[in-house]
Each structure stands twice: as C-alpha cells, then as structure tokens.
Design an enzyme around this catalytic site. Structure first.
Site, short mmCIF file in Angstrom:
data_model
loop_
_atom_site.label_atom_id
_atom_site.label_comp_id
_atom_site.label_asym_id
_atom_site.label_seq_id
_atom_site.Cartn_x
_atom_site.Cartn_y
_atom_site.Cartn_z
N ARG A 253 44.09 79.87 17.77
CA ARG A 253 44.35 78.58 17.15
C ARG A 253 44.18 77.52 18.23
O ARG A 253 44.49 77.77 19.40
CB ARG A 253 45.80 78.51 16.64
CG ARG A 253 46.06 79.26 15.35
CD ARG A 253 45.44 78.51 14.18
NE ARG A 253 45.76 79.12 12.90
CZ ARG A 253 44.97 79.97 12.24
NH1 ARG A 253 43.81 80.34 12.74
NH2 ARG A 253 45.34 80.46 11.07
N GLU B 170 41.17 69.91 13.67
CA GLU B 170 39.97 70.36 12.94
C GLU B 170 39.95 69.67 11.58
O GLU B 170 41.00 69.52 10.97
CB GLU B 170 40.03 71.87 12.72
CG GLU B 170 39.96 72.67 14.01
CD GLU B 170 40.25 74.16 13.77
OE1 GLU B 170 40.28 74.59 12.60
OE2 GLU B 170 40.44 74.86 14.76
N HIS C 236 35.43 76.91 13.54
CA HIS C 236 36.49 77.80 13.03
C HIS C 236 35.88 78.78 12.03
O HIS C 236 36.25 78.81 10.85
CB HIS C 236 37.63 76.99 12.38
CG HIS C 236 38.88 77.80 12.18
ND1 HIS C 236 40.14 77.27 12.23
CD2 HIS C 236 39.07 79.11 11.92
CE1 HIS C 236 41.04 78.21 12.02
NE2 HIS C 236 40.40 79.35 11.81
C1 8YV Z 1 39.90 81.45 8.34
C2 8YV Z 1 41.92 81.87 9.86
O1 8YV Z 1 38.90 80.67 8.95
O2 8YV Z 1 42.59 84.08 9.51
C3 8YV Z 1 42.92 82.96 9.86
O3 8YV Z 1 44.07 82.71 10.22
O4 8YV Z 1 42.20 80.80 10.28
C4 8YV Z 1 40.54 82.16 9.42
O5 8YV Z 1 40.26 83.47 9.19
C5 8YV Z 1 40.56 80.62 7.35
O6 8YV Z 1 41.80 80.99 6.93
C6 8YV Z 1 39.63 80.43 6.16
O7 8YV Z 1 39.76 79.23 5.66
#
Ligand code: 8YV
Length: 325
Positions: free
Chosen positions: A244, A273, A291
């Site tokens: 993150r 983001e 991301h």
């Molecule tokens: C995804 C994420 O990009 O798994 C996570 O925590 O941040 C990512 O896999 C996201 O949730 C998809 O919108």
C-alpha cells in the site's frame, strides 16, 4: 406491445437483498450481481441522495481494496450485515466499527497472491534493468545514435522482503530461481523459511540490494519505510512496493529518489491514488504501475467469484469462505 396499467416485476426481484456497490466490478461480475441483488451503484449516483433513500434497505456493501468502507458510510447503514471486499487489503475498511456492529467482513486472499508476487519480480527487473528506458530507446530511434547506458544485474543479488506473509513468501519462492540471497523482515522468524531473518528493518535495508515491500496496510505499518530505511538501502539500492502507498513515507521517498540516496524504485501503489504526486513523473529511475498487481483476467475473475461466493454464503446462512478475522 401496448402495456396498460402498472407492470409488475417478478416477485423475486423484491426479495433480492439490497447491495451497495462502491465502485464497479468487471462486466463478468456485474451481470451475476445484477441477477442476484438489487444493486445501488454509488459511483453512478454522485450528488444524488441514493444513499439516503436506500440506507435502511442496504444489507451488504460490495467494495474494492482501495475504496474500503469508512465509518461515516457504515454508520449511515443501520441494517448492514456484511462488507465484501474485492481485494485482500482491508486497511481502508473501518474494521473496529464493523466489529462493534457485528458486521461481517470478507476479502479475497490467496487468489491474487501469485499475480502480486509476479509483478514484484517484474518491477524489480524492470527497474534494475531499466526496461521502460530500453523500450523508449528503441521506439524513439535513439538507438541509431548510440547504445543505451548500462544497467544493474538482478540475479545473484541480495533481495530483502519486508513482510513475509502469503505474498512475501511467494516472492521468495519466485526469486529463488534467480540465484539471489533472500532476507526478510517480519514480526518474528518463520520456522518454515530457510532465509535470513532480520528483526530490524534498517538492518535488512542495509544488507539488501533490492528491498521489496509486501506489508499489509494500516496503522501499524504506516510510513514504516522512511528516510532512515532509504539511507540504509543506499545509492546502489532499489525499492519495490506492491503493498500500500501508506507503508512508505512518500515525500521521503521522492526526496531519496531525486537526490539519488537510492538508485531507483518500482512502484505499484501510492498515496492519493489515482492522482499521484506529479514529482514521480519527472524521475527517470522509477517504474510506475497503476495499482495493477492483481490486474490479470484470471485473477480478477477469481476475485469476483470469491466476492459473490461470500455474499451468497452469507445470505444463505452458510459459513463465509474468506472471513476477515
Ligand atoms: C486490487 C488490492 O487492485 O488486493 C488488494 O488489496 O488493492 C488489489 O488487489 C483492488 O482491490 C481492485 O480494485
């Protein structure tokens, strides 16, 4: 056809649970979601009072990792039973509030681990071997004027992994094929990991040629990787972040990149983001991704299926597949 009088929708529509979606999923998920739930799409309703109109009906939130669900939203939904997250990271979901209200939370672990590990290795290679710069050198025709400058080798180097959970340990397996030495930092040593354990992140950074951050987001890891870590990593060291944005002190990272305190960085995640700090775009030692570590068709299909399976299990009174502890 001329229809007179009120048209009645099938009864089943009215018995479908109301689900508030905070952001869209791919079409292959939206269609089955539409077939099973009365969806309220927050992103289509901006500025309207859809939330106020439906607040008493909503029984589930379907969100995404980066969108989470904050306290104000949870508080606005008195009959909320479950928050299903399309993503493994639940740091943007107010878990204490959910716990207090006995609202269930699910995420999508495991199904995305392999892809996130792949992109971590890809970012290390892309950054150290300067793959985007090589691509630009060929495309622009600059090659005809001279060869590209030399880059840094990846194989045989020391790879430090910050956070040794599912993703960190999978990265260790992936990079083993590159004849690297592997060290890791975590709360405690893992008896099943035949790698060097560093209880101190600064010591790991000082040892590493490339530091790969895989920590879960949240208060306990907030800005854990900061100026001191960059100084320890040093001017020949590279950073990769697939966790993150919050795990890194981003202004300190920008300073470290601009003043060559570290050699470069491969980054999939950022503060703010998708409107990230424009300073990144002017730095030629970074490789940037939107991301997108889990963004393959195969993984996103599995993530969507898991969200729907968790919701279906909840509404059928069956055990959840991947509850968040
Ligand atoms: C995804 C994420 O990009 O798994 C996570 O925590 O941040 C990512 O896999 C996201 O949730 C998809 O919108």
């Amino acid at each position: 056809m001329n229809v007179s009088g009120p048209v009645s929708a099938p009864q089943s529509y009215f018995s479908m649970p109301h689900v508030l979606m905070l952001g869209p999923y791919p079409d292959w998920d939206m269609l089955p979601m539409e077939a099973s739930y009365r969806l309220h799409k927050l992103w289509e309703q901006e500025g309207s009072d859809t939330l106020a109109e439906n607040r008493n009906s909503v029984r589930a939130i379907a969100t995404r990792g980066e969108l989470g669900a904050n306290k104000a939203l949870i508080d606005a939904l008195p009959n909320l039973e479950i928050i299903a997250c399309y993503g493994v990271g639940t740091d943007a979901i107010d878990l204490p509030t959910a716990r207090e209200r006995r609202i269930r939370v699910t995420n999508t672990p495991d199904v995305l681990t392999g892809d996130v590990a792949d992109i971590a290795v890809g970012l290390a290679l892309a950054t150290m071997r300067r793959l985007p710069a090589g691509d630009a050198h060929v495309r622009s025709g600059a090659w005809a004027q001279g060869n590209m400058g030399l880059v840094t080798r990846f194989h045989g180097k020391k790879v430090g992994i910050v956070g040794f959970g599912r993703i960190g340990s999978t990265i260790a397996r992936r990079v083993s094929g590159f004849d690297v030495e592997i060290g890791y930092f975590d709360r405690s040593a893992r008896s099943d990991a035949p790698h060097l354990f560093f209880p101190d992140i600064l010591a790991l950074a000082a040892w590493s040629d490339v530091l790969i951050v895989t920590l879960a987001g949240g208060a306990s890891t907030h800005k854990l990787v900061g100026a001191e870590v960059f100084r320890a990593l040093g001017p020949k060291g590279f950073l990769v972040n697939v966790s993150r944005g919050s795990t890194i002190d981003e202004p300190a990272l920008l300073d470290a990149l601009e003043s060559k305190i570290i050699a470069g960085a491969g980054l999939d995640v950022f503060w703010n983001e998708p409107s990230i700090d424009p300073r990144f775009a002017a730095i030629d030692t970074v490789v940037l991704q939107p991301h997108h570590a889990s963004g393959t068709v195969e993984t996103r299909q599995a993530m969507g299926q898991l969200v729907r399976d968790n919701l279906a299990a909840h509404f059928a009174g069956r055990p959840l597949l991947t509850p968040v502890a």
